[in-house]
Design an enzyme around this catalytic site. Sequence first.
Site, PDB file in Angstrom:
ATOM      1  N   ARG A  26       4.409  -3.080  10.432  1.00  0.00           N
ATOM      2  CA  ARG A  26       5.055  -2.410  11.466  1.00  0.00           C
ATOM      3  C   ARG A  26       5.121  -3.035  12.857  1.00  0.00           C
ATOM      4  NH1 ARG A  26       3.302   1.075   7.997  1.00  0.00           N
ATOM      5  NH2 ARG A  26       4.119   3.485   7.712  1.00  0.00           N
ATOM      6  N   GLN A 168       5.869   5.574   4.213  1.00  0.00           N
ATOM      7  CA  GLN A 168       6.932   4.832   4.164  1.00  0.00           C
ATOM      8  C   GLN A 168       8.228   5.495   3.849  1.00  0.00           C
ATOM      9  OE1 GLN A 168       6.391   2.661   0.310  1.00  0.00           O
ATOM     10  NE2 GLN A 168       4.446   1.503   1.084  1.00  0.00           N
ATOM     11  N   ASP A 314      -4.740   4.414  -1.238  1.00  0.00           N
ATOM     12  CA  ASP A 314      -4.871   3.125  -1.632  1.00  0.00           C
ATOM     13  C   ASP A 314      -6.217   2.976  -2.209  1.00  0.00           C
ATOM     14  OD1 ASP A 314      -2.067   2.731  -1.257  1.00  0.00           O
ATOM     15  OD2 ASP A 314      -2.562   2.100   0.951  1.00  0.00           O
ATOM     16  N   LYS A 341       2.701   2.960  -7.835  1.00  0.00           N
ATOM     17  CA  LYS A 341       2.413   1.812  -6.970  1.00  0.00           C
ATOM     18  C   LYS A 341       2.755   0.456  -7.645  1.00  0.00           C
ATOM     19  CE  LYS A 341       0.995   4.569  -3.490  1.00  0.00           C
ATOM     20  NZ  LYS A 341       1.539   4.567  -2.223  1.00  0.00           N
TER      21      LYS A 341
HETATM   22  C1  S3P Z   1       2.134   2.695   3.338  1.00  0.00           C
HETATM   23  C2  S3P Z   1       2.313   3.819   2.959  1.00  0.00           C
HETATM   24  C3  S3P Z   1       1.387   4.274   1.709  1.00  0.00           C
HETATM   25  C4  S3P Z   1       0.547   3.437   0.965  1.00  0.00           C
HETATM   26  C5  S3P Z   1       1.037   1.878   1.142  1.00  0.00           C
HETATM   27  C6  S3P Z   1       1.548   1.783   2.610  1.00  0.00           C
HETATM   28  C7  S3P Z   1       2.560   2.350   4.670  1.00  0.00           C
HETATM   29  O1  S3P Z   1       2.469   4.467   0.559  1.00  0.00           O
HETATM   30  O2  S3P Z   1       0.117   3.470  -0.361  1.00  0.00           O
HETATM   31  O3  S3P Z   1      -0.227   1.049   0.641  1.00  0.00           O
HETATM   32  O4  S3P Z   1       2.263   1.277   5.322  1.00  0.00           O
HETATM   33  O5  S3P Z   1       3.285   2.928   5.221  1.00  0.00           O
HETATM   34  P1  S3P Z   1       3.548   5.667   0.534  1.00  0.00           P
HETATM   35  O6  S3P Z   1       4.337   5.841   1.692  1.00  0.00           O
HETATM   36  O7  S3P Z   1       4.473   5.331  -0.831  1.00  0.00           O
HETATM   37  O8  S3P Z   1       2.705   6.891   0.289  1.00  0.00           O
END
Ligand code: S3P
Length: 423
Positions: A26, A168, A314, A341
């Site tokens: 980010r 995400q 995670d 994933k």
């Molecule tokens: C993340 C959100 C999660 C996580 C990924 C990182 C992020 O995924 O599993 O490792 O940085 O926003 P999802 O948004 O698919 O749940």
Amino acid sequence: MNKLIKKSESIRGEISIPGDKSISIRSVIFGSIAEGDTIITHLGTGGDIQSAVRCLKQLGVSFEEKNDSIIIHGKGLYGLSKPSTVIDVGNSGTTIRLLTGVLAGQKFKSTITGDNSIQNRPMKRITNPLKLMGAEIKGESDDNCAPLIIVGKKLTAIKYVSPIASAQVKSSIMLASLYADGITQILEPYKSRDHSERMLAYMGGNVAVNGNNISIEGGQKLKGREIFIPGDLSSAAFFIAGALIVDNSEILLKDVGVNPTRTGIIDVLKRMGANIYMQNMREINNEPVADILVKSSELKGIEISGETIPRVIDEIPILSIVASVSEGETIIKDAGELRVKETDRIKAVVTNLKRLGADVKELSDGIIINGPNKLKGAELESFGDHRIALAFSIAGLNAEGSTIIKDAEWADISFPGFFDLLF
Ligand code: S3P
């Protein structure tokens, strides 16, 4: 590269964990579209973060290394330039999903893709809401898969009720909303990690947060700032688990991010009976940070489900290993997201735990583990997934004899230097 892991007598010491992957990616994206310089210290060095930096460089952003910092010379919302080649995110799901939100609002056309795993991961979850905002995006398999071809457009605000709790998805829409007229609203079934909301506010933006709902006004300009990236709790989780399941262990993990949307792992382990203590709690650029002390513990199985899942998503591979040596039954359910994933993590965890001799059952949306098991060293696959390679290296510390982790270099995606810290 194969890694040989032997049963360990104890894990002791004080360690510092690399910068958080979610916050690092980010900071790279937000810093690039902010005005002025963003000065980042303790940026993670994993493969996914390097991929994010490479993508922003393809979009004309310059990065400078100075002392221990990385300086991003922000381009502002409309300062990115049309890339001359396809943007390649490597293995990084966060980068493709967040950056697509930015690219949807540009004044140029671009194509974004990644490695084999990325090309098989679902993208409709972002292309659907972005198209509702007026984005023009085409992809493989009915716009569900990368490569994604994006024709940048002026976007319009939407109210989006997300079917999944995904940071995400939320962050992709949030970034697109900066290029939209009006106020965008996003409603999630459960709260997902909120690093984007915190960073946007820290960089001068305005996001209204009300429980699982957020609203964000279009056209807001971000200001470059200094950012310290805390240690990654998802990486710290491997050492936390190691100290818990190896006798005579005690470790102190310094400066780890303990954002409440990420601390499900600590809550779950404490419910299992873990000796974990948070010390020196403080806030650094809008993110909570602490030192974490962990001691070997007698653990018992529990149920992990519902709104806990996004807070621990995670860490489920490493939690499953901890559960396999804990007393009684652990039930993990409502975790179907694990199947999409970097690999199908339910299948990967069940396959490797069975090879170690554990009593484990696969569910469509989770895993049932009966413990305690006496793990026996075995040859295990990484399944092209960093968290599987990392988690089962820790399992090897508890297993009788020797464990071999095949293709262990996948660990570098989120945790370069892991094996040096471990040995
Ligand atoms: C993340 C959100 C999660 C996580 C990924 C990182 C992020 O995924 O599993 O490792 O940085 O926003 P999802 O948004 O698919 O749940």
